[in-house]
Design a protein around this motif. Structure first.
Motif, PDB file in Angstrom:
ATOM      1  N   GLN A 113       0.770  -1.096   0.103  1.00  0.00           N
ATOM      2  CA  GLN A 113      -0.008  -0.070  -0.058  1.00  0.00           C
ATOM      3  C   GLN A 113       0.770   1.196   0.022  1.00  0.00           C
ATOM      4  O   GLN A 113       0.431   2.051  -0.685  1.00  0.00           O
ATOM      5  CB  GLN A 113      -0.918  -0.047   1.141  1.00  0.00           C
ATOM      6  N   ARG A 114       2.027   1.291   0.726  1.00  0.00           N
ATOM      7  CA  ARG A 114       2.850   2.499   1.019  1.00  0.00           C
ATOM      8  C   ARG A 114       3.335   2.820  -0.411  1.00  0.00           C
ATOM      9  O   ARG A 114       3.158   3.999  -1.172  1.00  0.00           O
ATOM     10  CB  ARG A 114       3.995   2.253   1.894  1.00  0.00           C
ATOM     11  N   SER A 115       3.815   1.791  -1.336  1.00  0.00           N
ATOM     12  CA  SER A 115       4.680   2.266  -2.591  1.00  0.00           C
ATOM     13  C   SER A 115       3.495   2.724  -3.469  1.00  0.00           C
ATOM     14  O   SER A 115       3.485   3.391  -4.305  1.00  0.00           O
ATOM     15  CB  SER A 115       5.402   0.801  -2.975  1.00  0.00           C
ATOM     16  N   ARG A 116       2.101   2.093  -3.364  1.00  0.00           N
ATOM     17  CA  ARG A 116       1.219   2.389  -4.126  1.00  0.00           C
ATOM     18  C   ARG A 116       0.859   3.906  -4.031  1.00  0.00           C
ATOM     19  O   ARG A 116       0.526   4.434  -5.124  1.00  0.00           O
ATOM     20  CB  ARG A 116      -0.168   1.621  -4.220  1.00  0.00           C
ATOM     21  N   VAL A 117       0.571   4.282  -2.773  1.00  0.00           N
ATOM     22  CA  VAL A 117       0.173   5.620  -2.495  1.00  0.00           C
ATOM     23  C   VAL A 117       1.337   6.480  -2.951  1.00  0.00           C
ATOM     24  O   VAL A 117       1.142   7.819  -3.608  1.00  0.00           O
ATOM     25  CB  VAL A 117      -0.077   5.850  -1.008  1.00  0.00           C
ATOM     26  N   LEU A 118       2.676   6.210  -2.750  1.00  0.00           N
ATOM     27  CA  LEU A 118       3.807   7.074  -3.371  1.00  0.00           C
ATOM     28  C   LEU A 118       3.740   7.279  -4.757  1.00  0.00           C
ATOM     29  O   LEU A 118       4.247   8.337  -5.215  1.00  0.00           O
ATOM     30  CB  LEU A 118       5.021   6.730  -2.892  1.00  0.00           C
ATOM     31  N   ALA A 119       3.351   5.903  -5.527  1.00  0.00           N
ATOM     32  CA  ALA A 119       3.482   6.016  -6.985  1.00  0.00           C
ATOM     33  C   ALA A 119       2.327   7.066  -7.274  1.00  0.00           C
ATOM     34  O   ALA A 119       2.552   7.766  -8.483  1.00  0.00           O
ATOM     35  CB  ALA A 119       2.991   4.446  -7.560  1.00  0.00           C
ATOM     36  N   VAL A 120       1.080   6.980  -6.845  1.00  0.00           N
ATOM     37  CA  VAL A 120       0.236   7.952  -7.015  1.00  0.00           C
ATOM     38  C   VAL A 120       0.617   9.179  -6.716  1.00  0.00           C
ATOM     39  O   VAL A 120       0.194  10.220  -7.784  1.00  0.00           O
ATOM     40  CB  VAL A 120      -1.222   7.537  -6.280  1.00  0.00           C
ATOM     41  N   ARG A 121       1.119   9.547  -5.628  1.00  0.00           N
ATOM     42  CA  ARG A 121       1.723  10.882  -5.369  1.00  0.00           C
ATOM     43  C   ARG A 121       2.579  11.396  -6.467  1.00  0.00           C
ATOM     44  O   ARG A 121       2.725  12.687  -6.502  1.00  0.00           O
ATOM     45  CB  ARG A 121       2.263  11.012  -4.017  1.00  0.00           C
ATOM     46  N   ARG A 122       3.311  10.543  -6.860  1.00  0.00           N
ATOM     47  CA  ARG A 122       4.475  10.756  -8.085  1.00  0.00           C
ATOM     48  C   ARG A 122       3.921  11.011  -9.347  1.00  0.00           C
ATOM     49  O   ARG A 122       4.446  11.127 -10.487  1.00  0.00           O
ATOM     50  CB  ARG A 122       5.652   9.767  -8.061  1.00  0.00           C
ATOM     51  N   GLY A 123       2.635  10.926  -9.649  1.00  0.00           N
ATOM     52  CA  GLY A 123       1.940  11.064 -10.764  1.00  0.00           C
ATOM     53  C   GLY A 123       1.926   9.493 -11.580  1.00  0.00           C
ATOM     54  O   GLY A 123       1.910   9.771 -12.917  1.00  0.00           O
ATOM     55  N   GLN A 124       2.370   8.831 -11.196  1.00  0.00           N
ATOM     56  CA  GLN A 124       2.623   7.419 -11.835  1.00  0.00           C
ATOM     57  C   GLN A 124       1.269   6.514 -12.059  1.00  0.00           C
ATOM     58  O   GLN A 124       1.400   5.394 -13.013  1.00  0.00           O
ATOM     59  CB  GLN A 124       3.793   6.725 -11.372  1.00  0.00           C
ATOM     60  N   VAL A 125       0.327   7.083 -11.477  1.00  0.00           N
ATOM     61  CA  VAL A 125      -1.065   6.207 -11.786  1.00  0.00           C
ATOM     62  C   VAL A 125      -1.969   7.287 -12.441  1.00  0.00           C
ATOM     63  O   VAL A 125      -2.176   8.398 -11.900  1.00  0.00           O
ATOM     64  CB  VAL A 125      -1.591   5.541 -10.475  1.00  0.00           C
ATOM     65  N   PRO A 126      -2.679   6.660 -13.247  1.00  0.00           N
ATOM     66  CA  PRO A 126      -3.581   7.729 -13.910  1.00  0.00           C
ATOM     67  C   PRO A 126      -5.013   7.967 -12.888  1.00  0.00           C
ATOM     68  O   PRO A 126      -5.279   7.186 -12.100  1.00  0.00           O
ATOM     69  CB  PRO A 126      -4.134   6.834 -15.213  1.00  0.00           C
ATOM     70  N   GLU A 127      -5.546   9.116 -13.074  1.00  0.00           N
ATOM     71  CA  GLU A 127      -6.589   9.275 -12.230  1.00  0.00           C
ATOM     72  C   GLU A 127      -7.733   8.374 -12.197  1.00  0.00           C
ATOM     73  O   GLU A 127      -8.313   7.906 -11.174  1.00  0.00           O
ATOM     74  CB  GLU A 127      -6.987  10.759 -12.407  1.00  0.00           C
ATOM     75  N   ALA A 128      -8.107   7.901 -13.326  1.00  0.00           N
ATOM     76  CA  ALA A 128      -9.370   7.063 -13.593  1.00  0.00           C
ATOM     77  C   ALA A 128      -8.863   5.781 -12.794  1.00  0.00           C
ATOM     78  O   ALA A 128      -9.778   5.165 -12.001  1.00  0.00           O
ATOM     79  CB  ALA A 128      -9.192   6.661 -14.831  1.00  0.00           C
ATOM     80  N   GLU A 129      -7.674   5.357 -12.681  1.00  0.00           N
ATOM     81  CA  GLU A 129      -7.151   4.135 -12.060  1.00  0.00           C
ATOM     82  C   GLU A 129      -7.334   4.236 -10.506  1.00  0.00           C
ATOM     83  O   GLU A 129      -7.876   3.327  -9.608  1.00  0.00           O
ATOM     84  CB  GLU A 129      -5.833   3.698 -12.360  1.00  0.00           C
ATOM     85  N   VAL A 130      -6.921   5.332 -10.210  1.00  0.00           N
ATOM     86  CA  VAL A 130      -7.099   5.787  -8.667  1.00  0.00           C
ATOM     87  C   VAL A 130      -8.586   5.890  -8.265  1.00  0.00           C
ATOM     88  O   VAL A 130      -8.937   5.102  -7.229  1.00  0.00           O
ATOM     89  CB  VAL A 130      -6.377   7.134  -8.453  1.00  0.00           C
ATOM     90  N   LEU A 131      -9.277   6.359  -9.178  1.00  0.00           N
ATOM     91  CA  LEU A 131     -10.776   6.487  -8.742  1.00  0.00           C
ATOM     92  C   LEU A 131     -11.259   5.018  -8.619  1.00  0.00           C
ATOM     93  O   LEU A 131     -12.121   4.938  -7.674  1.00  0.00           O
ATOM     94  CB  LEU A 131     -11.392   7.397  -9.605  1.00  0.00           C
ATOM     95  N   ALA A 132     -11.044   4.282  -9.778  1.00  0.00           N
ATOM     96  CA  ALA A 132     -11.649   2.860  -9.567  1.00  0.00           C
ATOM     97  C   ALA A 132     -11.095   2.068  -8.366  1.00  0.00           C
ATOM     98  O   ALA A 132     -12.007   1.282  -7.833  1.00  0.00           O
ATOM     99  CB  ALA A 132     -11.183   2.137 -10.689  1.00  0.00           C
ATOM    100  N   GLU A 133      -9.854   2.478  -7.930  1.00  0.00           N
ATOM    101  CA  GLU A 133      -9.279   1.667  -6.883  1.00  0.00           C
ATOM    102  C   GLU A 133     -10.078   2.236  -5.611  1.00  0.00           C
ATOM    103  O   GLU A 133     -10.302   1.327  -4.566  1.00  0.00           O
ATOM    104  CB  GLU A 133      -7.823   1.697  -6.442  1.00  0.00           C
ATOM    105  N   ALA A 134     -10.195   3.200  -5.274  1.00  0.00           N
ATOM    106  CA  ALA A 134     -11.016   4.139  -4.603  1.00  0.00           C
ATOM    107  C   ALA A 134     -12.092   3.596  -4.195  1.00  0.00           C
ATOM    108  O   ALA A 134     -12.658   3.284  -2.928  1.00  0.00           O
ATOM    109  CB  ALA A 134     -10.856   5.575  -4.323  1.00  0.00           C
ATOM    110  N   ALA A 135     -12.930   3.581  -5.197  1.00  0.00           N
ATOM    111  CA  ALA A 135     -14.323   2.955  -5.200  1.00  0.00           C
ATOM    112  C   ALA A 135     -14.356   1.321  -4.630  1.00  0.00           C
ATOM    113  O   ALA A 135     -15.500   1.315  -4.061  1.00  0.00           O
ATOM    114  CB  ALA A 135     -15.130   3.017  -6.516  1.00  0.00           C
TER     115      ALA A 135
END
Length: 174
Positions: A113-135
């Protein structure tokens, strides 16, 4: 102390983090602090669901409402969305699930989880993917909430602790 415990009993994610600071990271230790940490299970209950879900929904709203909430326009310009809000959104989901399923929070956040959050913070994960995972995280929290396995926090035990702390401090001043 009374305000902090009220917020903790209500499941405030930010306030609850303090109960899970690793022993080695504590800057100062007091008898009251140790007694408070020993009460950690008394703070945990069904209030956690509404607070974590509510905080997640706020972060998602801030993330998707780029017109009203562009507090970090440089991130939006660079990545197309506010990666800080996106990281917080997933962190809240991960930590909420960990807390309601185990009664603990791992600090710092565990892997992967930590690495995933850091990848999101660095812009390495598309917004749509973040929103789907959050859902998905939100749906899992809702599923666990519907099971109704967590009762209310033990307000009585926490309130007794607060009163005892205040009485001890008053006696020490007298």
């Amino acid at each position: 102390l009374a305000k902090w415990t009220r917020l903790a009993l209500d499941g405030n994610p930010t306030v609850l983090l303090l109960l899970f600071v690793p022993e080695a990271s504590l800057v100062s230790k007091t008898a009251e602090g140790e007694a408070l940490r020993a009460l950690t299970p008394k703070f945990l209950g069904d209030t956690l669901f509404d607070r974590y879900l509510g905080y997640m929904r706020q972060q998602r709203q801030r993330l998707t409402d780029k017109v009203k909430m562009p507090s970090r326009p440089e991130l939006i310009e660079r990545y197309g969305f506010d990666t800080k809000y996106a990281g917080h959104l997933l962190r809240l989901g991960y930590q909420g699930l960990e807390l309601v399923t185990s009664g603990r929070l791992t600090l710092p956040m565990g892997e992967p989880q930590r690495s995933r959050v850091l990848a999101v913070r660095r812009g390495q994960v598309p917004e749509a993917e973040v929103l789907a995972e959050a859902a998905e995280l939100e749906q899992e929290l809702l599923r666990l909430q519907a099971k109704g396995e967590l009762g209310p926090p033990d307000r009585g035990a926490v309130e007794r602790f607060v009163v005892e702390c205040y009485l001890r401090r008053a006696a020490a001043r007298a």
